[in-house]
Design a protein around this motif. Structure first.
Motif: not given
Length: 306
Positions: A197-199, A256-258, A296-299
């Protein structure tokens, strides 16, 4: 068997299509009106690892007033309890409810809504499902569906459910310990959910990236250590080998998060990477890797306007 799929998203559509294709009477409930209309007008297309077929099922945006033998709750973790409450009109005294979500915490919400005596908890491993368009589901893998009784559900009733999944082509099995089953999957989830998700990378790209693979493995090791400290009887001796074998089955998949972030939706990261710090506190530990990944995902969610 008459089956209701509550939450006919990517994974729910794969379940619905394959269960219907082997002869079950499947009813799908989903809030995406375009998807519901496409299913009713053209059928539900499911293609990928299982082949390519069009299944004829009925779809609704709200649960109809009819009872079913099996209810499968396939919404995201944060919505599972509410979805179960919303669909209670479809329950009879003999209905078994199987809830399938990533992470930890959603099964308790479902049990509170419909009762623990009818509830089974499942996990789906290495599917990598997506919805290319309304009425069309694709999945990259089809490794296993495992399920166990949440509370007092009888073993023979659980086995009847598993047999229906096997008849539909799934590698389905029952397990005696729900907690161990969930943690073995969670270790894989934390390795790829937040890092992807972050990348924006796929599961295989994170596994092969010289920098992100270290982050991914650290998240998995941390979750493994917490599970062992809690006394969960997981059958994982090497967490790095465990998560690499998982990724090797679905290298092109996006967690799924991404997918949620790409579609402007709030993700279920709090039930996946976010579950590790909460569980760690129960045994006097901290989980800084998963704590940072969750933040980081929340951000990212905040930047994208969730």
């Amino acid at each position: 068997m008459k089956i209701a799929i509550i939450g006919c998203g990517a994974m729910g559509s794969v379940y619905a299509g394959l269960l219907a294709a082997c002869g079950h009477d499947v009813v799908a409930i989903d809030r995406w009106l375009e998807h519901v209309d496409a299913i009713n007008q053209k059928g539900l297309r499911v293609e990928g690892a299982s082949g390519d077929r069009i299944a004829r099922i009925r779809a609704y945006t709200d649960p109809p007033d009819e009872s079913v033998d099996l209810m499968i709750i396939a919404v995201k973790a944060a919505q599972a309890g509410a979805a179960a409450r919303h669909a209670r009109r479809m329950l009879s005294g003999n209905t078994v409810v199987l809830t399938i979500q990533n992470g930890l915490g959603s099964a308790q919400d479902v049990a509170a809504a419909i009762g623990e005596e009818r509830l089974a908890v499942g996990i789906a491993a290495a599917f990598g499902a997506s919805l290319p368009q309304a009425g069309h589901a694709h999945h990259n893998g089809m490794a296993a569906v495992r399920m166990g009784a949440y509370g007092s559900l009888a073993a023979d009733r659980l086995e009847t459910v598993a047999a229906a999944w096997r008849d539909a082509g799934f590698n389905a099995e029952t397990v005696p310990n729900v907690a161990a089953m969930q943690w073995e999957k969670l270790i894989c989830n934390v390795a790829y959910s937040a890092p992807c998700a972050i990348t924006g990378l796929t599961v295989g790209q994170v596994m092969d990236d010289p920098d992100m693979s270290k982050v991914s493995q650290a998240a998995a090791i941390e979750a493994w250590e917490v599970a062992r400290a809690l006394g969960v009887p997981i059958d994982v001796q090497d967490p790095v080998a465990h998560v690499r074998a998982f990724a090797a089955r679905i290298p092109d998949a996006k967690p799924s998060v991404l997918l949620d972030l790409e579609r402007g939706r709030k993700s279920e990261v709090e039930f996946i990477n976010g579950a590790i710090p909460r569980e760690a506190l129960k045994c006097g530990m901290r989980a800084p890797v998963n704590e940072v990944l969750t933040a980081l995902v929340r951000q990212r969610e905040g930047l994208d306007g969730h």
